[in-house]
Scaffold this active site. Structure first.
Site, PDB file in Angstrom:
ATOM      1  N   ASN A   1       0.924  -1.229   0.107  1.00 32.59           N
ATOM      2  CA  ASN A   1       0.015  -0.061   0.240  1.00 32.59           C
ATOM      3  C   ASN A   1       0.777   1.175  -0.004  1.00 32.59           C
ATOM      4  O   ASN A   1       1.330   1.910   1.038  1.00 32.59           O
ATOM      5  CB  ASN A   1      -0.711  -0.086   1.222  1.00 32.59           C
TER       6      ASN A   1
ATOM      7  N   HIS B   1      -4.571  -0.393  12.772  1.00 32.57           N
ATOM      8  CA  HIS B   1      -5.182  -1.731  11.952  1.00 32.57           C
ATOM      9  C   HIS B   1      -6.116  -2.070  13.231  1.00 32.57           C
ATOM     10  O   HIS B   1      -7.196  -2.695  12.819  1.00 32.57           O
ATOM     11  CB  HIS B   1      -4.168  -2.584  11.359  1.00 32.57           C
TER      12      HIS B   1
END
Length: 524
Positions: A395, A434
């Site tokens: 990412n 996360h």
């Protein structure tokens, strides 16, 4: 005498014999030449392949360096030196350039496009199998999406919360920084003004972008997909507003206006564009395409919807039947091991699906609508032979934010010391965010992602580093991804059904943070 013989008959016969001899010799000569030509052609083909491979490797290395090394010739007025030191490269910011997403380029190759067709075929098989099972069990040929409608329930609440966060992000960070900029060069106590402004903006950020979304998610008991929309947008607005202030404040501090001039401040339109464009690094301008490819927009939107239904079928066909039946069985080590291995296939499919749906389709959709030209949202993470490279290439959008505002700023504050500590802090920050998103999205605390990311991820990052170049390490990386996804899907699904079977009886701290699946099996 020989000359007395009929010239015509003998002449023809002799010429015929001579011609046959010449044809035989010519035939053998042509055969040898053909063999030589064939050998030469094969040799030329082999040399061509070798030369093209060498050229391709060299061009790939050059392009990789050109795309990864920060070069800011327009700012510095000169080309960056290839042999520049690491400290000089770190002082440069991210450079945006016109480039397509890697999968868009790879899909031009028919062999790669066939892999995409295989996934489409699997989606069709899921649809047919669901119809077949429903027809056999219930005698109907209708696809029902009850789970999908449940997951995206209460969208009205999601819309007004998102609109409130958007309006706040448009007004408070921008005008708060603008007021600070207008007073900074005229104020005698610049440090006091800066600290005061930072505290006020931080208080607003904590209240509106920090606590309000959490309060709405918990108070309104939003379903999972709606929860994730609110929480992920909360994180995005926080990262965007921080990047805007982090990039704009140093420029204002360094460039004092001349007498009679106003402070040069970013335009509101550039900030508005930044809030929607697919990057987390603020710039006043980005490379733009000349037009919008509406066919590309339509195809990408269709693929996003297809990915949504793909994920639904994976859960319904591969996860729900397994964990529904398992929830009624007593816990055992054998059942846990089997559940983990049953979860590997849906886990890795969900990982690939999330990558394709969000990092490729969703970001490219907004990039196309906004004519944003830099589409390097990811790199070839699937070829990684080290977890260090995988974390950098999976990412790129989030990695850039963590690198420039986490890792690089940490080194700047520590005067370029403690690189390992800087890397570790970035890992911990990423793991916490996360885990926060998963906790708020699922509605329970079960730090599986945090442990895998902050413990195993850190170990793999330092052990399987960039020195590992053998293809064997690519196999190891994929094996770890398969197993890690299986563990996550297994444990989160078990906890989800445990929360349904054995709801909490109180709101004590230990009951909130203790997974229900650890004790629910013994409470029947």
């Amino acid at each position: 005498m020989a000359t007395a013989q009929p010239a015509n008959a003998n002449g023809v016969r002799h010429r015929s014999v001579a011609t046959d001899g010449m044809s035989n010799s010519a035939g053998s000569g042509d055969g040898a030449k053909m063999d030589d030509v064939t050998q030469w052609h094969k040799h030329a083909q082999r040399m061509k392949v070798k030369i093209l491979q060498q050229v391709q490797d060299q061009l790939s290395d050059i392009l990789d360096k050109a795309l990864t090394e920060p070069v800011n010739a327009s700012v510095h007025g000169k080309a960056a030196k290839v042999g520049s030191s690491r400290s000089q490269r770190m002082d440069d910011g991210k450079v945006f350039m016109d480039r397509a997403s890697l999968l868009d380029e790879l899909f031009e190759i028919s062999h790669i496009r066939t892999i995409y067709h295989m996934f489409v075929a699997v989606l069709l098989i899921f649809c047919v199998s669901t119809l077949t099972v429903d027809y056999i069990d219930q005698g109907r040929l209708v696809l029902e999406f009850d789970l999908l409608f449940y997951a995206f329930g209460k969208l009205g609440t999601v819309v007004w919360v998102w609109a409130l966060m958007l309006v706040y992000s448009l007004l408070v960070p921008y005008y708060g920084l603008r007021i600070w900029a207008s007073l900074y060069h005229r104020c005698t106590s610049k440090l006091g003004l800066s600290l005061g402004t930072a505290l006020v903006i931080a208080a607003f950020q904590t209240s509106v972008l920090g606590l309000l979304p959490v309060y709405v998610v918990v108070r309104q008991q939003l379903p999972p997909a709606s929860r994730f929309i609110v929480i992920l947008e909360q994180i995005r607005f926080l990262m965007k507003s921080y990047s805007f202030m982090r990039e704009s404040a140093p420029v204002i501090m360094k460039n004092a206006p001349k007498r009679g001039e106003k402070v040069r401040f970013p335009t509101w339109s550039s900030y508005l564009y930044f809030l929607f464009c697919p990057t987390l690094i603020y710039r006043e301008s980005y490379p733009r395409n000349t037009h919008i490819r509406w066919k590309y927009v339509g195809v990408t939107s269709t693929m996003i919807l297809a990915c949504l239904f793909y994920g639904y079928f994976i859960l319904v066909r591969l996860c729900v039947p397994v964990f529904t039946s398992e929830s009624h069985q007593p816990f055992s080590k054998r059942a846990m091991v089997l559940a983990v291995f049953h979860s590997i296939l849906p886990g890795i499919m969900l990982l690939l699906l999330c990558f394709f749906a969000f990092l490729h389709c969703w970001l490219n959709l907004f990039g196309e609508l906004l004519r944003f030209a830099d589409r390097m949202f990811y790199k070839d993470w699937w070829n990684s032979t080290s977890f260090a490279n995988y974390y950098r290439t999976w990412n790129v959008v989030v990695h850039d934010w963590l690198y420039y505002y986490g890792y690089r700023d940490f080194l700047w504050l520590s005067k370029r010391k403690f690189r390992a500590a800087a890397m570790l802090s970035v890992f911990i920050l990423s793991a916490v965010v996360h885990e926060y998103a998963l906790t708020m999205g699922f509605g329970f605390f079960y730090p599986v992602m945090f442990c895998l990311f902050a413990i195993f991820g850190v170990v793999f990052n330092f052990t399987m580093n960039d020195k590992r170049q053998s293809p064997v390490f690519n196999i190891i990386m994929w094996a770890c991804l398969f197993l890690g996804q299986g563990v996550q899907v297994c444990l989160y699904c078990q906890e989800w059904y445990a929360q349904i079977r054995c709801p909490r009886t109180g709101n004590s701290f230990w009951e909130l943070v203790t997974p229900r699946s650890w004790s629910c099996g013994y409470q029947r």
